[in-house]
Design a protein around this motif. Structure first.
Motif, short mmCIF file in Angstrom:
data_model
loop_
_atom_site.label_atom_id
_atom_site.label_comp_id
_atom_site.label_asym_id
_atom_site.label_seq_id
_atom_site.Cartn_x
_atom_site.Cartn_y
_atom_site.Cartn_z
N GLY A 483 14.71 102.41 3.79
CA GLY A 483 16.01 102.52 3.15
C GLY A 483 15.94 103.25 1.83
N PRO A 484 17.09 103.74 1.34
CA PRO A 484 17.12 104.48 0.08
C PRO A 484 16.90 103.56 -1.12
CG PRO A 484 19.34 104.16 0.91
CD PRO A 484 18.42 103.66 1.97
N ALA A 485 16.40 104.15 -2.20
CA ALA A 485 16.15 103.38 -3.42
C ALA A 485 17.45 103.03 -4.12
CB ALA A 485 15.24 104.18 -4.35
N GLY A 486 17.40 102.03 -4.96
CA GLY A 486 18.56 101.66 -5.77
C GLY A 486 19.30 100.48 -5.20
N GLN A 487 20.10 99.86 -6.05
CA GLN A 487 20.89 98.71 -5.63
C GLN A 487 22.38 99.02 -5.70
OE1 GLN A 487 19.60 94.91 -7.27
NE2 GLN A 487 17.66 95.80 -7.91
N THR A 488 22.72 100.29 -5.50
CA THR A 488 24.11 100.71 -5.48
C THR A 488 24.67 100.51 -4.08
OG1 THR A 488 23.55 102.98 -4.89
CG2 THR A 488 23.55 102.42 -7.23
N ALA A 489 25.88 101.05 -3.88
CA ALA A 489 26.51 100.92 -2.57
C ALA A 489 25.73 101.65 -1.50
CB ALA A 489 27.94 101.45 -2.63
N THR A 490 25.01 102.69 -1.91
CA THR A 490 24.23 103.46 -0.93
C THR A 490 22.76 103.08 -0.92
OG1 THR A 490 23.86 105.21 -2.56
CG2 THR A 490 25.78 105.43 -1.12
N GLY A 491 22.34 102.21 -1.81
CA GLY A 491 20.94 101.83 -1.88
C GLY A 491 20.63 100.65 -0.98
N ALA A 492 19.34 100.47 -0.71
CA ALA A 492 18.91 99.36 0.13
C ALA A 492 18.51 98.18 -0.74
CB ALA A 492 17.72 99.79 1.00
N ALA A 493 18.69 96.98 -0.20
CA ALA A 493 18.30 95.77 -0.92
C ALA A 493 16.80 95.77 -1.15
CB ALA A 493 18.74 94.55 -0.13
N PRO A 494 16.35 95.21 -2.29
CA PRO A 494 14.90 95.18 -2.56
C PRO A 494 14.09 94.51 -1.47
CG PRO A 494 16.14 94.62 -4.54
CD PRO A 494 17.14 94.69 -3.43
N THR A 495 14.63 93.43 -0.90
CA THR A 495 13.89 92.73 0.15
C THR A 495 13.67 93.64 1.36
OG1 THR A 495 14.82 90.61 -0.55
CG2 THR A 495 13.87 90.72 1.67
N ARG A 496 14.71 94.36 1.73
CA ARG A 496 14.59 95.27 2.87
C ARG A 496 13.55 96.34 2.60
NH1 ARG A 496 19.06 99.79 4.85
NH2 ARG A 496 17.53 101.11 5.93
N ARG A 497 13.54 96.87 1.38
CA ARG A 497 12.57 97.92 1.06
C ARG A 497 11.15 97.38 1.07
NH1 ARG A 497 13.78 102.69 -0.84
NH2 ARG A 497 12.06 102.71 -2.34
N ALA A 501 8.60 98.81 3.72
CA ALA A 501 7.37 99.45 3.24
C ALA A 501 6.14 98.77 3.82
CB ALA A 501 7.33 99.41 1.72
N ALA A 502 6.19 97.45 3.95
CA ALA A 502 5.06 96.74 4.54
C ALA A 502 4.87 97.13 6.00
CB ALA A 502 5.28 95.22 4.42
N ALA A 503 5.97 97.28 6.73
CA ALA A 503 5.88 97.68 8.14
C ALA A 503 5.31 99.09 8.28
CB ALA A 503 7.25 97.58 8.81
N VAL A 504 5.78 100.00 7.43
CA VAL A 504 5.28 101.38 7.47
C VAL A 504 3.80 101.41 7.08
CG1 VAL A 504 5.50 103.67 6.44
CG2 VAL A 504 7.55 102.37 7.08
N GLY A 505 3.43 100.64 6.06
CA GLY A 505 2.03 100.58 5.67
C GLY A 505 1.15 100.01 6.76
N ALA A 506 1.65 98.99 7.47
CA ALA A 506 0.90 98.41 8.59
C ALA A 506 0.71 99.43 9.70
CB ALA A 506 1.62 97.17 9.12
N PHE A 507 1.74 100.23 9.95
CA PHE A 507 1.62 101.28 10.97
C PHE A 507 0.54 102.28 10.57
CE2 PHE A 507 2.69 105.40 12.79
CZ PHE A 507 2.85 105.08 14.13
N ALA A 508 0.56 102.70 9.31
CA ALA A 508 -0.47 103.65 8.83
C ALA A 508 -1.86 103.05 8.97
CB ALA A 508 -0.18 104.04 7.39
N LEU A 509 -2.00 101.76 8.69
CA LEU A 509 -3.30 101.11 8.82
C LEU A 509 -3.75 101.08 10.28
CD1 LEU A 509 -5.62 99.59 7.47
CD2 LEU A 509 -4.30 97.47 7.76
#
Length: 543
Positions: A483-497, A501-509
């Motif tokens: 998701g996009p950075a920021g907590q605006t209307a177009t940004g993603a919630a910190p928890t989602r990010r 990010a953990a899922a993408v990092g796990a895939f890379a691993l």
């Protein structure tokens, strides 16, 4: 002035009451999303990933010390080109002579034309292989050097390209890392075959077009912000990146003719991007404007430049009398430049027709041939090299193998990502999803025609031009997941990010672990036979 009275179409109802500066800002943000992150890290990150991939490729590059698979053709052709400008016929048992350290591997002939070798691919890839041999000699390291260089550079290009497409340095580095760890790309970067060079020029062309797309939109938005009035929009001035793309596409065709499909497809894609850019700033006649102001330059970039570039790669054939098919009537053309050039070109066209006929009739069987539908699932890799050595590793049966196969985690992950991209494109018409799907399809679907209609002999490594677009598909899906950075209307919630990010990092691993597991059978490492067999994912098909 109301928006509906301007030469632009209304964007939406809320735009009518906006101040001109606010409206212009919203157009710029929509047409040219800003790049996140620092310029310094935008280069340092991709360079670090490319360095990592380069180390993997160059370490022990001369191993196995043997002529591997189709190196038997291209290593000798490359060496011939740098010495005689054309390919020449070799002596019997030339491979054994090369491995014994000899370079006198070409037949002696009364006249140069009698030594000409009939070759069925254009010369550029072999010139690139020959450049490495000119520096390091006629040996495995020398003829693999250029492949390792372009393999490493392609990692850098993909990382920078993905960064530009996603506006994220992190995602750009993620894409570069995946390419560095793909098994098929890795093996082809360590072998003197043509396909890695084909992939390189196709990827370079696509990257140039994406840069050109950004620059064209930047000029359009600047024109819009300056308040110029025209229902057709401006001319966009010189577009060197599009010209560079045309040259790269010609260079891909100068390696293998299969680059032609990408040349046509990328030309169409670039023109469609011009239509979309003019429509995005609200021009009343975007298509007429594009036809008037963009199409003439597109013709130059995608027709004239490629033709000239392609012909220049044949300079050795035209400059000497020793190339295959150089059979003009010397008595007629002697002293007459017009007849000389005409007969030379006529002979060259005849040669191209012979090569086309050869490819159309290439239907001989091979133990490692495969069909295009098998490629995405890695059902039939190519054994580039295999040697059994009983007792060479502690009294066990041992194996040395170089298997041309992709990293399964990447390839199977790409299948899921491509399906997700189809849904994303249908829902949003995002240009990035469309461009990746289009490019992947161009690299894959034409081979079905050759498989069904002409029953042509094909191999998994023909799919290497698809690999960068597979990785771009994964990268785009990774961006959606985070998701996009920021907590605006177009940004993603910190928890989602964090979770994304953990899922993408796990895939890379997982990719790293998968590549590490396959590494011994990608590099010809001496291992026990049981360990080699354990790495065969599909026992019946991989052996």
């Amino acid at each position: 002035m109301a928006v509906t009275d301007s030469p632009y179409q209304a964007f939406d109802d809320s735009a009518v009451d906006e101040k001109p500066s606010t409206l212009a800002r919203s157009v710029r943000d929509r047409v040219m999303p800003p790049m996140r992150g620092s310029l310094l890290w935008g280069w340092l990150g991709p360079l670090a990933v490319a360095l990592f991939g380069g180390i993997l490729r160059f370490v022990n590059l001369g191993h196995p010390k043997a002529v591997v698979f189709d190196e038997t053709y291209y290593a000798k052709d490359g060496y011939s080109l740098i010495n005689w400008l054309v390919e020449r016929i070799t002596i019997k048992d030339a491979d054994k002579a090369i491995m014994a350290g000899r370079t006198d591997i070409f037949q002696a002939c009364e006249t140069a034309d009698k030594c000409a070798s009939y070759v069925v691919h254009p010369p550029l890839g072999k010139w690139m292989i020959g450049a490495g041999e000119a520096i390091f000699g006629l040996n495995p390291f020398g003829w693999r050097f250029a492949a390792a260089v372009v393999g490493t550079l392609s990692i850098l290009i993909l990382a920078r390209l993905a960064r530009r497409m996603t506006r994220s340095t992190l995602l750009g580095c993620f894409a570069g890392l995946l390419l560095a760890l793909d098994g098929l790309h890795f093996v082809l970067s360590r072998a003197a075959l043509l396909d890695i060079f084909l992939m390189f020029w196709i990827l370079a062309a696509f990257a140039c077009l994406v840069v050109d797309r950004d620059q064209a939109r930047e000029r359009l938005v600047t024109w819009y912000e300056n308040g110029a009035l025209s229902p057709y929009g401006p001319g966009l001035g010189p577009r060197p990146w599009r010209i560079a793309a045309g040259a790269c596409l010609a260079l891909s065709m100068s390696v293998k003719w299969s680059g032609l499909a990408f040349a046509v497809a990328f030309a169409i894609l670039s023109i469609l991007w011009d239509f979309g850019a003019r429509r995005a700033v609200g021009l009343r006649h975007p298509y007429v404007g594009a036809f008037r102001k963009d199409l003439p330059q597109a013709f130059a970039a995608f027709a004239i430049v490629p033709f000239v570039t392609y012909m220049l790669t044949w300079f050795g054939w035209f400059a000497t009398a020793g190339g295959y098919g150089r059979n003009w009537d010397r008595a007629t053309s002697a002293g007459n430049p017009f007849f000389f050039l005409f007969d030379s070109f006529r002979s060259w066209v005849d040669y191209q027709m012979q090569v086309s006929s050869f490819h159309n009739q290439l239907d001989s069987t091979h133990p490692y041939m495969s069909e295009p539908w098998q490629w995405p699932m890695l059902l039939r890799p190519v054994a580039f090299f295999y040697e059994g050595k009983p007792g060479a590793c502690g009294g066990q049966d041992c194996s040395q193998a170089v298997l041309g196969v992709g990293t399964p985690v990447i390839w199977f992950g790409a299948l899921a990502a491509l399906v997700a991209l189809i849904a994303w494109y249908v829902a949003t018409r995002d240009w990035r999803a469309g461009a990746v799907l289009w490019s992947y399809a161009v690299g894959w679907l034409p081979w079905f025609f050759f498989a069904i209609v002409e029953n042509r002999t094909m191999f998994l490594f023909y799919a290497i031009p698809m690999v960068p677009f597979m990785i771009l598909a994964i990268t785009l899906c990774a961006g959606l997941l985070i998701g996009p950075a920021g907590q605006t209307a177009t940004g993603a919630a910190p928890t989602r990010r964090i979770v994304g990010a953990a899922a993408v990092g796990a895939f890379a691993l997982l990719v790293l672990i998968n590549f590490w597991w396959l590494h011994p059978i990608l590099t010809g490492e001496l291992i026990p036979y049981t360990e080699w067999k354990a790495r065969m994912l599909f026992k019946e098909r991989w052996i």
